[in-house]
Design a protein around this motif. Structure first.
Motif, PDB file in Angstrom:
ATOM      1  N   THR A 233       2.433  17.448 -12.596  1.00  0.00           N
ATOM      2  CA  THR A 233       2.124  18.892 -12.392  1.00  0.00           C
ATOM      3  C   THR A 233       3.247  19.707 -11.864  1.00  0.00           C
ATOM      4  N   SER A 234       4.584  19.385 -12.424  1.00  0.00           N
ATOM      5  CA  SER A 234       5.637  20.005 -12.104  1.00  0.00           C
ATOM      6  C   SER A 234       5.652  21.435 -12.471  1.00  0.00           C
ATOM      7  N   GLY A 235       6.132  22.440 -11.478  1.00  0.00           N
ATOM      8  CA  GLY A 235       5.883  23.739 -11.904  1.00  0.00           C
ATOM      9  C   GLY A 235       6.721  24.435 -10.984  1.00  0.00           C
TER      10      GLY A 235
ATOM     11  N   GLU B 144       2.241  25.947  -3.151  1.00  0.00           N
ATOM     12  CA  GLU B 144       1.856  25.393  -2.258  1.00  0.00           C
ATOM     13  C   GLU B 144       1.549  24.066  -2.280  1.00  0.00           C
ATOM     14  N   ALA B 145       0.998  23.546  -3.656  1.00  0.00           N
ATOM     15  CA  ALA B 145       0.738  22.221  -3.916  1.00  0.00           C
ATOM     16  C   ALA B 145       2.198  21.268  -3.947  1.00  0.00           C
ATOM     17  N   SER B 146       2.812  22.089  -4.529  1.00  0.00           N
ATOM     18  CA  SER B 146       4.298  21.491  -4.701  1.00  0.00           C
ATOM     19  C   SER B 146       4.804  20.963  -3.502  1.00  0.00           C
ATOM     20  N   VAL B 147       4.877  22.133  -2.634  1.00  0.00           N
ATOM     21  CA  VAL B 147       5.411  21.899  -1.171  1.00  0.00           C
ATOM     22  C   VAL B 147       4.890  20.755  -0.414  1.00  0.00           C
ATOM     23  N   GLU B 148       3.465  20.740  -0.592  1.00  0.00           N
ATOM     24  CA  GLU B 148       2.628  19.620   0.082  1.00  0.00           C
ATOM     25  C   GLU B 148       3.066  18.247  -0.505  1.00  0.00           C
ATOM     26  N   ARG B 149       3.007  18.223  -1.729  1.00  0.00           N
ATOM     27  CA  ARG B 149       3.619  16.806  -2.395  1.00  0.00           C
ATOM     28  C   ARG B 149       4.990  16.474  -1.760  1.00  0.00           C
TER      29      ARG B 149
ATOM     30  N   GLU C 253       0.895  -1.076  -0.010  1.00  0.00           N
ATOM     31  CA  GLU C 253       0.049  -0.034   0.016  1.00  0.00           C
ATOM     32  C   GLU C 253       0.777   1.397   0.003  1.00  0.00           C
ATOM     33  N   LEU C 254       2.019   1.288   0.874  1.00  0.00           N
ATOM     34  CA  LEU C 254       2.859   2.170   0.804  1.00  0.00           C
ATOM     35  C   LEU C 254       3.566   2.393  -0.544  1.00  0.00           C
ATOM     36  N   GLU C 255       3.793   1.547  -1.366  1.00  0.00           N
ATOM     37  CA  GLU C 255       4.572   1.505  -2.556  1.00  0.00           C
ATOM     38  C   GLU C 255       3.486   2.166  -3.795  1.00  0.00           C
ATOM     39  N   THR C 256       2.210   1.959  -3.621  1.00  0.00           N
ATOM     40  CA  THR C 256       1.051   2.291  -4.444  1.00  0.00           C
ATOM     41  C   THR C 256       0.763   4.014  -3.969  1.00  0.00           C
ATOM     42  N   TRP C 257       1.208   4.488  -2.855  1.00  0.00           N
ATOM     43  CA  TRP C 257       0.871   5.727  -2.474  1.00  0.00           C
ATOM     44  C   TRP C 257       2.055   6.445  -3.173  1.00  0.00           C
ATOM     45  N   THR C 258       3.323   5.902  -2.770  1.00  0.00           N
ATOM     46  CA  THR C 258       4.468   6.612  -3.267  1.00  0.00           C
ATOM     47  C   THR C 258       4.370   6.771  -4.768  1.00  0.00           C
ATOM     48  N   ALA C 259       4.096   5.659  -5.560  1.00  0.00           N
ATOM     49  CA  ALA C 259       4.215   5.772  -7.022  1.00  0.00           C
ATOM     50  C   ALA C 259       3.085   7.003  -7.167  1.00  0.00           C
ATOM     51  N   ARG C 260       1.854   7.085  -6.830  1.00  0.00           N
ATOM     52  CA  ARG C 260       0.947   7.968  -7.135  1.00  0.00           C
ATOM     53  C   ARG C 260       1.508   9.506  -6.613  1.00  0.00           C
ATOM     54  N   LEU C 261       2.279   9.551  -5.701  1.00  0.00           N
ATOM     55  CA  LEU C 261       2.859  10.898  -5.315  1.00  0.00           C
ATOM     56  C   LEU C 261       3.643  11.323  -6.569  1.00  0.00           C
ATOM     57  N   LYS C 262       4.672  10.424  -6.793  1.00  0.00           N
ATOM     58  CA  LYS C 262       5.535  10.718  -7.862  1.00  0.00           C
ATOM     59  C   LYS C 262       5.060  11.005  -9.085  1.00  0.00           C
ATOM     60  N   ALA C 263       3.818  10.229  -9.440  1.00  0.00           N
ATOM     61  CA  ALA C 263       3.068  10.578 -10.745  1.00  0.00           C
ATOM     62  C   ALA C 263       2.646  12.051 -10.825  1.00  0.00           C
ATOM     63  N   ASP C 264       1.927  12.196  -9.613  1.00  0.00           N
ATOM     64  CA  ASP C 264       1.408  13.601  -9.392  1.00  0.00           C
ATOM     65  C   ASP C 264       2.337  14.531  -9.699  1.00  0.00           C
ATOM     66  N   THR C 265       3.516  14.483  -9.318  1.00  0.00           N
ATOM     67  CA  THR C 265       4.700  15.339  -9.206  1.00  0.00           C
ATOM     68  C   THR C 265       5.367  15.609 -10.498  1.00  0.00           C
TER      69      THR C 265
END
Length: 745
Positions: A407-409, A414-419, A392-404
């Motif tokens: 939406t890299s900017g 604020e959103a980038s800092v939160e991620r 489950e942790l790996e699933t969440w980490t993969a999603r975080l990296k994909a979102d990063t």
């Protein structure tokens, strides 16, 4: 209704009568059906009103056993136990089928269509016809008496024109037979009359006004019904409906989990008290909190049952109907694997069992072997549960990296800092999982020590090894897994993002809100009524034309028309406007009504824009509140873990540590309730935003069919199902120029 359905909304094709499998269906004859059951006291006044005897016709038609038919129950989607499972889809289907409010809205549109059919009929050719037969005797049986038989008949047609003219044509015939003298007569008249107003009540703007208003009122009613269907969906599914029930159901689960934690702590404190490791005050502290937890659970269950009954009434169903809420959507709020919770219970029970012994009263080998077997079984489950949490942790980490990456900017956004903070948390949790896996051999070694001691018949060494394994090592691993999985699953809960600027939202609302379109149409209605009221101030000047063609009076032939019996008429009728006080007042009142209509439109527009801006604010607040609730829950879970560690490592009884643990458990309960409440509020705000923008589309079954679509779809001329008519103002969107055409929904 079909003539007025617009691409911006969808209306189902259905009859005004309730469906045959609806609770509101009536199978009796609608014209002369059987009498429904009456109130006994009121029935006396139907059988004998005042001194008169009541009519028998009511009872001759038969008697219904009940006002409501019970057939609809056999059509309910029940399971084998006769319980109706409720989810979003079935709730909407049941509401559309059984809701009395929805049926009233359907009938309202139908009733609004009836005046349209009447006004259209006014401009169709209307036929009239009739006949009469009469016998007349004068003088009795004397010599001068007469007896005659008369037959009269007529056929007429009238036609009304949009200019105000009216044409009447009538054919009448009279035939008489006199028995005494044998005399017979027959006469026919064919009449034509045409009336054309030339001033007052003349021309199309006046004559077509009732028809025009009826047509437009039906359009308004159809739009209101389409908007009601959207509002009906939000009220049925949102905070005051299905999702609100989910929140209450999850609150019960949270109360149950909290009560279970309190029960385990109470049993542990009792065991520690018996071994002089906890005071009576500490036991009382936990017991009072446990009793309060039981009361809170009972209150939550009572609240849920009350809200469920209220929801059944909202759907149009009786409160006695057995329904069960589908908890599929609540699985994402199951923050810990039930196997992990059961394993924690087993470990606590094993530890409490070992606490019953001491160095002075050691257990026998036969008593230690079951404890050893239980520890061995629990230890075998640790790697499996750890691997699940790691996955489950790996699933969440993969999603975080994909979102990063997507939406890299701006890194300072604020959103980038939160991620980035979430990625750092994921890394820390990965280290915790690694530590649990790395410490597993030590647990196995400790278990092996206990086995060796048992084989060597050393009860003290075996008891100490098992006590250390259950009381410290396994409990620490389980607490760590509990906290890690809680944090991971909290972040795995997804919410659909809403990305729309305020200017775009306002533009969509202005061009899609059906109630605003209706209000705009009513301004024009009020404007037209001022012209109609002004027309009544004019003089009456009518052109009258007429002709009567009669039959030859000297012949008995009802179809022999003769010019000698015919007349032609033509003339003008004038009535001066010398008394128009009432009409003057109506005209001034119509002008005021027009100004009121203008103000009402401006007020409606301002109110809609206010609602849109407020919902956007609430949406942002609810989204932020949901994120805060995640953090609060994680913090509360960590506090519970730390409070348990502090209490477990205390060298002497300390009521402050017990109080800290109880407060941490209460904070965890509140955080769990806050999480589901904020999620429901956010989901409802998403629905309300689409409703406020006028773009929430529901299908025949009442389901939301454009959920998840981006707002760009409503601005793309290739994708939008609607027409486009004007350009967007340059200042409305920062990316739109004055020359760029933007579609209008």
């Amino acid at each position: 209704m079909a003539e007025r359905t617009e691409p911006i909304f969808f209306l189902p094709d259905r009859s005004v009568q309730a469906a045959a499998h609806s609770r509101m269906a009536d199978f009796s004859d609608p014209d002369c059906g059987p009498l429904p059951p009456d109130d006994p006291a009121a029935a006396r006044f139907m059988d004998c009103p005042y001194k008169a005897k009541g009519s028998r016709v009511w009872h001759e038609r038969g008697q219904l056993a009940d006002i409501e038919f019970e057939h609809w129950r056999s059509f309910l989607p029940q399971d084998d136990e006769g319980v109706v499972p409720l989810n979003r889809q079935t709730a909407m289907e049941l509401a559309l089928l059984h809701s009395r409010d929805y049926q009233t809205q359907v009938e309202g549109v139908y009733l609004q269509a009836l005046p349209v059919s009447l006004q259209r009929f006014q401009f169709d050719a209307q036929w009239t016809g009739g006949a009469g037969l009469a016998f007349l005797q004068r003088g009795g049986h004397t010599a001068g008496s007469t007896r005659t038989l008369s037959l009269t008949d007529g056929l007429g047609v009238s036609k009304r024109f949009a200019t105000g003219g009216q044409l009447l044509a009538d054919f009448s015939n009279a035939m008489t037979w006199e028995y005494n003298g044998g005399v017979s007569s027959a006469a026919s008249v064919l009449s034509f009359q045409f009336l054309q107003p030339l001033m007052r009540r003349a021309f199309r703007e006046v004559q077509l006004e009732p028809l025009t208003q009826a047509e437009r009122n039906l359009l308004y009613s159809v739009r209101d019904f389409a908007r009601f269907r959207r509002t009906f969906f939000v009220s049925t599914v949102g905070t005051n409906g299905y999702l609100g029930l989910l929140a209450v159901a999850q609150a019960i689960r949270n109360e149950e989990a909290n009560l279970e934690s309190l029960r385990r702590n109470l049993e542990e404190h009792i065991a520690l008290y018996e071994t002089n490791q906890a005071s009576q005050f500490q036991v009382d502290q936990v017991y009072q909190e446990y009793a309060q937890g039981r009361l809170s659970l009972m209150r939550a269950q009572a609240t849920y049952n009350t809200e469920l009954d209220r929801y059944k009434l909202q759907l149009g169903l009786p409160s006695t109907l057995h329904v069960k809420l589908n908890s599929e959507e609540l699985k994402q709020f199951e923050l810990n694997d039930p196997r992990l919770e059961k394993l924690t219970d087993r470990n606590d029970a094993t530890r409490i069992g070992l606490l019953q012994f001491s160095e002075d009263e050691l257990p026998s080998m036969s008593e230690l072997r079951p404890f050893y077997a239980e520890c061995e079984a629990m230890l075998d489950l640790i790697p499996e549960l750890t691997s699940e949490v790691k996955s489950e942790l790996e699933t969440w980490t993969a999603r975080l990296k994909a979102d990063t990456e997507r939406t890299s900017g701006d890194p300072d956004d604020e959103a980038s800092v939160e991620r980035q903070r979430e990625l750092e948390l994921a890394e820390r949790l990965t280290k915790v999982i690694s530590e649990i896996l790395a410490e597993f051999p030590a647990d196995v070694e400790q278990l092996e020590t206990a086995r060796t001691a048992i084989d060597a018949d050393k009860p003290l060494l075996a008891w100490e090894a098992l006590n250390l394994l259950c009381g410290d090592q396994l409990r620490e691993r389980l607490d760590s897994l509990f906290v890690v999985q809680t944090q991971v699953r909290v972040y795995l809960i997804q919410t659909k993002p809403v990305e729309i600027s305020e200017d775009t939202a306002i533009w969509l609302a202005e061009n899609n809100r059906l109630d605003l379109k209706n209000q705009q149409g009513r301004v024009v209605d009020a404007y037209r009524r001022t012209e109609v009221a002004a027309d009544l101030l004019e003089a009456d000047l009518d052109l009258v034309l007429g002709a009567d063609l009669g039959t030859d009076p000297g012949r008995i032939n009802p179809l022999r028309f003769d010019s000698s019996a015919s007349t032609l008429r033509a003339g003008l009728q004038f009535d001066g406007p010398l008394n128009r006080m009432a009409e003057r007042n109506d005209y001034r009142a119509s002008q005021i009504e027009y100004q009121r209509a203008r103000r009402n439109y401006m007020a409606a527009r301002d109110s809609i824009l206010f609602d849109v801006r407020k919902i956007l604010r609430n949406l942002n607040l609810n989204r932020f509140s949901f994120e805060i609730s995640r953090q609060q829950l994680i913090t509360a879970a960590r506090q519970v873990e730390q409070a348990q560690i502090d209490l477990r490592n205390a060298e002497q009884s300390d009521s402050n540590l017990t109080r800290n643990l109880l407060q941490a458990l209460q904070s965890l309960l509140q955080a769990r309730n806050s999480l589901i409440a904020s999620w429901v509020s956010y989901e409802t705000s998403r629905m309300q935003l689409h409703q406020a923008l006028g773009i929430l589309q529901v299908d025949d079954s009442g389901s939301w069919i454009n959920d998840g679509q981006t707002f760009d779809n409503f601005l793309d001329i290739n994708d939008a199902p609607l027409g486009f008519e004007r350009e967007l103002d340059p200042g409305l969107d920062g990316d739109a120029s004055g020359d760029e055409e933007v579609p209008v929904l």
